[in-house]
Design an enzyme around this catalytic site. Structure first.
Site, PDB file in Angstrom:
ATOM      1  CB  SER A 106      -0.905   0.004   1.237  1.00 23.54           C
ATOM      2  OG  SER A 106      -1.859  -1.021   1.157  1.00 23.54           O
ATOM      3  CE  LYS A 180      -5.550  -1.569   1.432  1.00 23.52           C
ATOM      4  NZ  LYS A 180      -4.259  -2.233   1.529  1.00 23.52           N
TER       5      LYS A 180
END
Length: 301
Positions: A106, A180
């Site tokens: 991420s 995300k």
């Protein structure tokens, strides 16, 4: 769910995994069990060594791991770690032209686009493919995978994605990371709503467990209510997704919002609340521990 099996319509690609923390270790096990040839590297080698029992080739350096790989999967802590491993610890020197780097970490959309451009100049393809579902999802092959990059590269890596979960191509480079961020914004904001609502009920004299039962099935029901709400009721904040990681994701969301001229006041408020949770010594607990911060504010610890 039945065990993962590799696509037998053609030769399976060889895969390198850089980063064998909880997610990397679980993904490596699942892919290896499916018959995929795996090499792996981790900064602390002892964490990767158990994979040797599955026939995984564990290396001392990132460049060794990626040297023969068709697909290189990054499962690292954050954007700084990706930058360091990929461009400063030698991984980039070992990449073969035509290989595909799949960054499942991420990081910010801006970083993903930058990495894609730098790798492209070397003849290496790139997909940003962050995931949601945790180690349990990786173990079961039920991860939600959000993918940005070229459709042709997505199609080439699709058999690998299918072994890990459900992959969706959402746009060009950086779009996977945007998705995300959307996921993490919703998760963080909803954790805050569930925590505050349950604490209100407790302060008012209602049984939190019964309140959760009462609203299950209604419009307020969600996986956050069921999973994180139960953790709050049980006061069990064993780390699954850490406060520190949630905070990092919210800060990435706000940074990206600033870059594109978007106002995100709800995310900003939750970033402040998670930051205070971390400052009060709870950074390493599960992100549902925002409940503890809100309880403390109300003298309910």
């Amino acid at each position: 769910m039945p065990p993962a099996t590799a696509n037998t319509s053609g030769p399976s690609p060889s895969v390198a995994i850089l980063g064998t923390g909880t997610m990397g270790l679980t993904a490596a096990r699942r892919l290896s069990t499916a018959g995929i040839l795996i090499s792996a590297w981790n900064r602390t080698r002892s964490k990767a060594d158990p994979l040797t029992l599955l026939g995984v080739h564990v290396t001392h350096q990132p460049a060794e791991a990626v040297a023969q790989a068709d697909v290189v999967i990054l499962l690292l802590a954050d954007g700084a770690a990706v930058e360091e491993v990929l461009f400063h610890k030698g991984a980039v020197d070992g990449l073969r032209p035509g290989s595909i780097v799949v960054d499942m970490s991420s990081i910010s959309p801006r970083q993903a686009r930058d990495h894609a451009a730098r790798l492209s100049a070397l003849g290496v393809h790139h997909l940003d493919a962050p995931l949601s579902g945790g180690a349990a999802g990786a173990e079961k092959g039920t991860l939600a995978i959000m993918v940005g990059g070229r459709p042709a590269d997505f199609a080439q890596v699709r058999p690998i994605f299918d072994l890990l979960g459900r992959a969706t191509h959402v746009g060009g480079h950086g779009a996977g990371q945007l998705a995300k961020l959307a996921n993490q914004m919703i998760v963080g904001i909803t954790i805050g709503a569930v925590a505050e609502a349950l604490l209100l009920c407790e302060r008012g004299g209602a049984d939190m467990s019964k309140v959760k039962e009462a609203i299950t099935g209604g419009f307020a029901d969600s996986r956050i209510l069921q999973v994180h709400g139960q953790r709050m009721i049980d006061r069990d904040f064993t780390k699954h997704g850490a406060v520190a990681f949630q905070l990092n994701d919210l800060r990435n969301a706000l940074s990206t919002s600033n870059e594109i001229g978007f106002e995100a006041p709800i995310t900003q408020l939750l970033e402040q609340l998670f930051a205070q949770t971390a400052e009060h010594g709870l950074a390493d607990l599960d992100h549902s521990a925002l409940f503890v911060e809100l309880a403390s504010r109300n003298g309910m610890n």
